[in-house]
Design a protein around this motif. Sequence first.
Motif, PDB file in Angstrom:
ATOM      1  N   ALA A   8       1.529  10.665 -11.730  1.00 25.38           N
ATOM      2  CA  ALA A   8       1.887   9.799 -12.855  1.00 25.38           C
ATOM      3  C   ALA A   8       0.935   8.605 -12.972  1.00 25.38           C
ATOM      4  N   HIS A   9       0.298   8.228 -11.879  1.00 27.89           N
ATOM      5  CA  HIS A   9      -0.623   7.094 -11.914  1.00 27.89           C
ATOM      6  C   HIS A   9      -2.089   7.529 -11.929  1.00 27.89           C
ATOM      7  N   GLY A  10      -2.308   8.814 -12.226  1.00 31.47           N
ATOM      8  CA  GLY A  10      -3.676   9.299 -12.425  1.00 31.47           C
ATOM      9  C   GLY A  10      -4.412   9.704 -11.159  1.00 31.47           C
ATOM     10  N   HIS A  25      -8.339   4.144   5.226  1.00 31.08           N
ATOM     11  CA  HIS A  25      -9.752   4.173   4.848  1.00 31.08           C
ATOM     12  C   HIS A  25     -10.153   5.261   3.853  1.00 31.08           C
ATOM     13  N   ASP A  26      -9.574   6.447   3.986  1.00 27.10           N
ATOM     14  CA  ASP A  26     -10.030   7.516   3.088  1.00 27.10           C
ATOM     15  C   ASP A  26      -9.231   7.593   1.779  1.00 27.10           C
ATOM     16  N   VAL A  27      -8.422   6.597   1.547  1.00 32.16           N
ATOM     17  CA  VAL A  27      -7.687   6.529   0.273  1.00 32.16           C
ATOM     18  C   VAL A  27      -8.486   5.601  -0.649  1.00 32.16           C
ATOM     19  N   PRO A  28      -8.770   6.039  -1.881  1.00 29.63           N
ATOM     20  CA  PRO A  28      -9.592   5.198  -2.765  1.00 29.63           C
ATOM     21  C   PRO A  28      -8.997   3.795  -2.953  1.00 29.63           C
ATOM     22  N   ALA A  29      -9.881   2.814  -3.051  1.00 26.68           N
ATOM     23  CA  ALA A  29      -9.434   1.424  -3.170  1.00 26.68           C
ATOM     24  C   ALA A  29      -8.504   1.232  -4.373  1.00 26.68           C
ATOM     25  N   THR A  30      -8.786   1.935  -5.464  1.00 22.50           N
ATOM     26  CA  THR A  30      -7.926   1.764  -6.655  1.00 22.50           C
ATOM     27  C   THR A  30      -6.502   2.239  -6.367  1.00 22.50           C
ATOM     28  N   LEU A  31      -6.394   3.321  -5.612  1.00 14.83           N
ATOM     29  CA  LEU A  31      -5.058   3.836  -5.267  1.00 14.83           C
ATOM     30  C   LEU A  31      -4.372   2.885  -4.278  1.00 14.83           C
ATOM     31  N   ARG A  32      -5.120   2.392  -3.325  1.00 14.88           N
ATOM     32  CA  ARG A  32      -4.534   1.449  -2.356  1.00 14.88           C
ATOM     33  C   ARG A  32      -3.997   0.215  -3.078  1.00 14.88           C
ATOM     34  N   ALA A  33      -4.771  -0.245  -4.061  1.00 15.93           N
ATOM     35  CA  ALA A  33      -4.336  -1.441  -4.809  1.00 15.93           C
ATOM     36  C   ALA A  33      -3.074  -1.137  -5.606  1.00 15.93           C
ATOM     37  N   ALA A  34      -3.048   0.061  -6.213  1.00 13.04           N
ATOM     38  CA  ALA A  34      -1.857   0.430  -7.004  1.00 13.04           C
ATOM     39  C   ALA A  34      -0.627   0.542  -6.100  1.00 13.04           C
ATOM     40  N   LEU A  35      -0.832   1.075  -4.911  1.00 11.45           N
ATOM     41  CA  LEU A  35       0.286   1.206  -3.964  1.00 11.45           C
ATOM     42  C   LEU A  35       0.787  -0.177  -3.542  1.00 11.45           C
ATOM     43  N   ASP A  57       0.571  -2.856  -5.034  1.00  5.04           N
ATOM     44  CA  ASP A  57       1.165  -3.554  -6.162  1.00  5.04           C
ATOM     45  C   ASP A  57       2.651  -3.212  -6.298  1.00  5.04           C
ATOM     46  N   GLU A  58       2.960  -1.973  -6.008  1.00  2.00           N
ATOM     47  CA  GLU A  58       4.309  -1.496  -6.271  1.00  2.00           C
ATOM     48  C   GLU A  58       5.186  -1.361  -5.027  1.00  2.00           C
ATOM     49  N   PHE A  59       4.564  -1.100  -3.881  1.00  2.00           N
ATOM     50  CA  PHE A  59       5.358  -0.783  -2.685  1.00  2.00           C
ATOM     51  C   PHE A  59       5.061  -1.709  -1.515  1.00  2.00           C
ATOM     52  N   SER A  60       5.989  -1.690  -0.560  1.00  3.48           N
ATOM     53  CA  SER A  60       5.757  -2.408   0.704  1.00  3.48           C
ATOM     54  C   SER A  60       5.813  -1.399   1.845  1.00  3.48           C
ATOM     55  N   LEU A  61       5.420  -1.815   3.047  1.00  2.00           N
ATOM     56  CA  LEU A  61       5.517  -0.929   4.214  1.00  2.00           C
ATOM     57  C   LEU A  61       6.567  -1.417   5.213  1.00  2.00           C
ATOM     58  N   PHE A  62       6.560  -2.715   5.497  1.00  2.00           N
ATOM     59  CA  PHE A  62       7.505  -3.234   6.499  1.00  2.00           C
ATOM     60  C   PHE A  62       8.206  -4.495   5.992  1.00  2.00           C
ATOM     61  N   PRO A  63       9.070  -4.356   5.006  1.00  2.00           N
ATOM     62  CA  PRO A  63       9.662  -5.561   4.405  1.00  2.00           C
ATOM     63  C   PRO A  63      10.719  -6.273   5.256  1.00  2.00           C
ATOM     64  N   ALA A  64      11.273  -5.596   6.266  1.00  2.00           N
ATOM     65  CA  ALA A  64      12.287  -6.275   7.078  1.00  2.00           C
ATOM     66  C   ALA A  64      11.622  -7.389   7.886  1.00  2.00           C
ATOM     67  N   ARG A  65      12.431  -8.357   8.285  1.00  2.00           N
ATOM     68  CA  ARG A  65      11.899  -9.435   9.136  1.00  2.00           C
ATOM     69  C   ARG A  65      12.328  -9.163  10.570  1.00  2.00           C
ATOM     70  N   VAL A  76      -0.562   2.893  10.790  1.00  2.00           N
ATOM     71  CA  VAL A  76      -1.132   1.735  10.088  1.00  2.00           C
ATOM     72  C   VAL A  76      -0.010   0.796   9.652  1.00  2.00           C
ATOM     73  N   SER A  77      -0.363  -0.461   9.459  1.00  3.86           N
ATOM     74  CA  SER A  77       0.644  -1.443   9.043  1.00  3.86           C
ATOM     75  C   SER A  77       0.335  -2.032   7.682  1.00  3.86           C
ATOM     76  N   ASP A  78      -0.779  -1.595   7.118  1.00  8.45           N
ATOM     77  CA  ASP A  78      -1.215  -2.173   5.851  1.00  8.45           C
ATOM     78  C   ASP A  78      -1.910  -1.089   5.017  1.00  8.45           C
ATOM     79  N   PHE A  79      -1.761  -1.166   3.710  1.00 11.45           N
ATOM     80  CA  PHE A  79      -2.441  -0.183   2.857  1.00 11.45           C
ATOM     81  C   PHE A  79      -3.953  -0.261   3.041  1.00 11.45           C
ATOM     82  N   ALA A  80      -4.460  -1.465   3.332  1.00  6.93           N
ATOM     83  CA  ALA A  80      -5.912  -1.669   3.453  1.00  6.93           C
ATOM     84  C   ALA A  80      -6.523  -0.823   4.565  1.00  6.93           C
ATOM     85  N   GLU A  81      -5.690  -0.433   5.540  1.00  5.63           N
ATOM     86  CA  GLU A  81      -6.223   0.355   6.665  1.00  5.63           C
ATOM     87  C   GLU A  81      -6.378   1.846   6.348  1.00  5.63           C
TER      88      GLU A  81
END
Length: 369
Positions: A30-32, A57-67, A69-77, A50-55
């Motif tokens: 849906a996001h191309g 590496h083989d995922v395109p930067a545009t997709l990492r940014a879109a992810l 933007d919309e999602f989190s990985l570890f939102p609990a405190r 991994v703990s961050d989308f930035a890590e």
Amino acid sequence: MSILPVIADRPFKTRLYELDAAGLADWCVAHGFPAYRAGQIRRWIFGRRVSDFAEMHDVPATLRAALADEFSLFPARQAQHQVSRDGTEKLLLELHDGQFIECVLMREPDRRTICISTQVGCAMGCVFCASGLLGLKRSLTTGEILEQVLRLDRLLKKGEQITNLVVMGIGEPLANLKSLIPALDTLNEKGGLGLGARRITISTVGLPEKIRELARSGKQYNLAVSLHAPDNELRTRLVPVNDKIGIDAVLQAADDYFEITGRRVTYEYVLLSGVNDDPLHARQLAKRLQSRIAHVNLIPMNGVTELEFVAPTAPRTGEFVQVLESFGIPATVRKRKGADIDAACGQLRLAREKLAEQGNQASTCSSSD
Ligand code: SAH
């Protein structure tokens, strides 16, 4: 769109893994982006810690940014992290709505077992258990269940991996199958944690219809049924929901589970000194289970500050085991892990809730003064 309403004071983005593999593939399309990216992303999260989308590496930067933007990985405190002398580690996590849950990592020479929660609090009201003392607040989502696993996985060193999972933390897992089953399916995925059903144990107070539903899921999870007493009168005193169910219905459902899945059922029995630990109770229990392929796991009462129950002495416990074995029922006594930290389920959360309550009372007092 994915920002959840603020229930307390912390807005957060949906956990990426709240979506299953197919859901993430749909999102990518849906996001191309091609659907196969979903598998790649999930492998980074579940297989490569991994703990961050930035890590990724083989995922395109545009997709990492879109992810991102919309999602989190570890939102609990992470509200607390306890480490025991025996290698057991326990996390107290605060969710976006201010609720607390606990999860534990236990180390044995050849195993790394994790224990996770499925609800905030519990509605079952077992009289010896810390988790239900404040009732049920709510059930956890699939993502909230998975965040516990992922955080515990990240406590492990390189080369260490989770070998077993027990669903024995806060809550009644079968009252939240809707969230639990997709979470376990995710853990089972290849390229992820690869945790097979046979290495997962689900402990239940004994909800017959839910036990059958679990059996029909087609997976060979190990089932542990919390029996705790050989007769209805005593069981209802210790496990109040028994009043509406009855031991026969619980055992019948467990028999059906064995028949459908082929997995030997474990019966858990908390040993409470002077309450259910008499050799006579052991004989009655043995008679109930004799015709079954069963295993009894005895759990000496793990002290809870607010409760008066205590564990029997070691010789008394040994006698209980002997009686069961004399009837041919295999029995083991659960080893206590993390004795120097509050590792019994619900204890940390309870302490934290008490603190909050005292804080509230204090502020109510001062505001009404
Ligand atoms: N709701 C599930 C999971 C509970 S926790 C169930 O009822 O099975 C896992 C096991 O620990 C259960 O058998 C539960 O009854 C037992 N338990 C709870 N509090 C305990 C305590 N303070 N000491 C020893 N065992 C306890």
